[in-house]
Design an enzyme around this catalytic site. Structure first.
Site, mmCIF file in Angstrom:
data_model
loop_
_atom_site.group_PDB
_atom_site.id
_atom_site.type_symbol
_atom_site.label_atom_id
_atom_site.label_comp_id
_atom_site.label_asym_id
_atom_site.label_seq_id
_atom_site.Cartn_x
_atom_site.Cartn_y
_atom_site.Cartn_z
ATOM 1 N N TRP A 6 -3.249 6.629 -4.683
ATOM 2 C CA TRP A 6 -2.707 7.575 -3.700
ATOM 3 C C TRP A 6 -1.682 8.541 -4.280
ATOM 4 C CZ3 TRP A 6 -5.355 8.036 0.476
ATOM 5 C CH2 TRP A 6 -6.008 6.942 1.053
ATOM 6 N N GLU A 46 -4.928 -2.909 4.288
ATOM 7 C CA GLU A 46 -4.555 -3.576 5.543
ATOM 8 C C GLU A 46 -5.709 -4.409 6.118
ATOM 9 O OE1 GLU A 46 -3.784 -0.514 4.702
ATOM 10 O OE2 GLU A 46 -1.936 0.199 5.637
ATOM 11 N N LYS A 73 -6.323 10.892 -2.259
ATOM 12 C CA LYS A 73 -6.762 9.778 -3.091
ATOM 13 C C LYS A 73 -7.460 10.286 -4.343
ATOM 14 C CE LYS A 73 -7.653 5.058 -2.177
ATOM 15 N NZ LYS A 73 -8.427 4.034 -1.490
ATOM 16 N N THR A 90 0.844 -1.187 0.000
ATOM 17 C CA THR A 90 0.000 0.000 0.000
ATOM 18 C C THR A 90 0.881 1.238 0.000
ATOM 19 O OG1 THR A 90 -1.621 1.305 1.217
ATOM 20 C CG2 THR A 90 -0.243 -0.151 2.535
#
Ligand code: AMP
Length: 541
Positions: A444, A331, A439, A186
């Protein structure tokens, strides 16, 4: 005393065994990267997954090895996942939309040994390959007829020919259900990308949890189209929850524009689909422009960024499609909350119902959540008090891959970096973000990276980059800059300075020069105030 039930570890191959045995003819339809529509079924996918497993084992891939994939949603990508996990190796999904340097960093950090990639990504991989010492071979997800005439990729082979060397007379490996199955990095945090390492058990539990009626509500009669890519956090469980439900899968491949998505939704009689708001905006614009309808679609799950109220209204009122607003994180495997109507709120209609659907939803089973103040004290669920949103569960990360630092609080909760309220019925609403990222279209942008670059300009004393709401992309970056005394930099000069240093889509949409920026008592930029001050800022264009 232990229970006296059978020992049946929750391994991913159970899912595909189940689908192949109990729903063998349910279709898997793909718009292939090569072009034509391809049709197969769960029985055939299982057979080919076994061949992937057998073939990888013959190549020397072992328990715990990482096998990278850079691929669209297709049947080949699906069977590759099951084949890789079926020998206890780890499917490592790589997001092709990241910067090339980030992709190389991730592949080297993971030390992935094999790369399975779609033709689309061959040029990108050719530029990266000299800096990817761990990758021994490139398996291109196509057949011999569609292989590029020449490629500089080391040991490149067409997937179909590579697979043809295995007959499928092979048994899944057996190992503990806590064995790692998947790896996804991520970039939604500050610093280097962080690897989230899913286990077989976490993927199976999360896949089951996503099926229940107040989550995605998947059933064998459903025809499910994941528009959310498999390289985005397990395609929100859909590669796992569809075989559990015995549902059909419709895979959109590389074409995610409004017309292509609509064509597949209609021609393949899709009943459930899922993706980020930007994709649905393109679909709704296409419907509006053409007057087309959605004749089979029943439910659309929208998440990754906040689902705009007008989008919910358009789907529900104009096209008769129920919107399921979902929130989660890489996550978290990734789904955490969804807004299915509990009896307490089922009577709501009109604006009150839209108010509820604007919330990111209630926790699904396997996820517990709480909001706390900065000292970790739990805050009330009154729909008004906001605090740090923290989560816990068997499909929530407890540590990042190959990083030592502790990421859970004293009670074992993971801080999501989101700021939220929770109402008396348990519906959570994101009100802000404590993590310094933006975002845009589901991907991102690091505000800190942009700020560090901007202060490199000789006329800039200090810079802040904040997210401003945007109708198409959800959020876009706005650069606020304080000029050095006596200097008068221009917007164009600053953007020209940034342009060669970043990906095109990272470039701030606008620059505002300000005499000073607000700070906290400890001297940090007070981003909450800036976001509040510029909430209604009109970006050009
Ligand atoms: P990722 O790990 O890339 O899936 O990003 C997770 C983050 O995206 C969350 O922590 C939120 O900040 C944001 N996010 C995901 N879904 C939503 C949603 N429905 N509304 C608002 N923000 C969301």
């Amino acid at each position: 005393m232990l229970g006296l039930m059978q020992d049946w570890p929750l391994l991913l191959h159970r899912l595909i065994d189940h689908a192949a045995r109990h729903h063998p003819r349910r279709e898997i339809v793909t718009r292939s990267v090569e072009g034509p529509i391809h049709r197969t079924n769960w029985a055939a996918i299982r057979q080919r997954s076994l061949r992937v497993a057998q073939r990888l084992a013959r190549d020397g891939i072992r328990l715990g090895d990482r096998v990278a994939t850079m691929a669209w949603n297709t049947w080949r990508h699906l069977e590759a996942w099951y084949g890789i996990a079926g020998i206890g190796a780890i499917y490592h999904t790589v997001n092709p939309r990241l910067f090339p340097e980030q992709i190389a960093w991730i592949l080297n950090h993971a030390e992935s040994r094999v790369m399975m990639a779609d033709l689309t990504f061959v040029p990108l991989l050719e530029t990266l390959a000299p800096n990817l010492p761990h990758i021994e071979r490139y398996i291109l997800l196509t057949d011999a007829a569609h292989m590029p005439a020449s490629t500089t990729l080391p040991n490149a082979v067409p997937y179909e020919e590579w697979l043809a060397e295995a007959d499928g007379d092979f048994a899944w490996a057996s190992f503990d259900e806590n064995t790692a199955a998947g790896l996804c990095y991520t970039s939604g945090t500050t610093g280097e990308p962080k690897g989230v390492l899913y286990s077989h058990r976490s993927n199976v539990l999360h896949g089951m949890a996503c099926c229940v009626p107040d989550a995605f509500g998947l059933a064998a009669r459903d025809r499910v189209m994941p528009v959310v890519p498999m390289f985005h956090a397990n395609a929100w469980s859909l590669a796992f929850s569809t075989p559990i439900a015995g549902a059909a899968l419709v895979m959109p491949g590389a074409k995610l524009d409004g017309a292509s998505v609509h064509q597949l939704l209609e021609e393949e009689r899709v009943t459930f689909t899922a993706g980020v708001p930007t994709v649905w905006l393109m679909l709704l614009q296409h419907l509006e422009a053409t007057g087309a309808r959605l004749s089979t679609l029943e439910r659309v799950a929208i998440g990754g960024s906040a689902c705009p109220r007008a989008m919910t209204q358009a789907f529900q009122d104009r096209y008769g499609v129920q919107v399921i607003h979902a929130w989660g994180m890489t996550e978290m495997s990734p789904v955490g909350t969804l807004a299915g109507p509990k009896p307490e709120v089922a009577h709501l209609t009109g604006e009150a119902k839209l108010d509820l659907q604007e919330r990111q939803g209630a926790a699904m089973f396997t996820v517990d959540m709480k909001i706390t103040d900065d000292e970790g004290r739990e805050l009330p669920w009154d729909g008004k008090t906001f605090g740090r949103l923290k989560v816990q569960g068997p499909a929530v990360a407890r540590r990042y891959y190959r990083r030592e630092e502790e990421i859970l609080d004293a009670d074992g909760y993971f801080d999501t970096g989101d700021v939220a309220t929770i109402d008396e019925n348990g519906y959570m609403k994101i009100t802000d973000r404590s993590k310094d990222v933006i975002k845009s279209g589901g991907e991102w942008i690091s505000s800190i990276d942009l700020e560090n670059l901007a202060v490199g300009h000789p006329d800039v004393a200090e810079a802040a980059v904040i997210a401003v709401p945007h109708p198409k992309w959800g959020e876009r970056p706005l650069l606020l800059a304080v000029p050095k005394p006596g200097r008068e930099p221009t917007k164009e000069a600053l953007l020209d300075f940034l342009r060669p240093k970043i990906a095109k889509w990272w470039l701030p949409d606008d620059v505002v020069f300000v005499p000073e920026l607000p700070h906290t008592a400890t001297g940090k930029l007070l981003k909450t105030k800036l976001r509040e001050d510029y909430r209604n800022y009109k970006l050009p264009g």
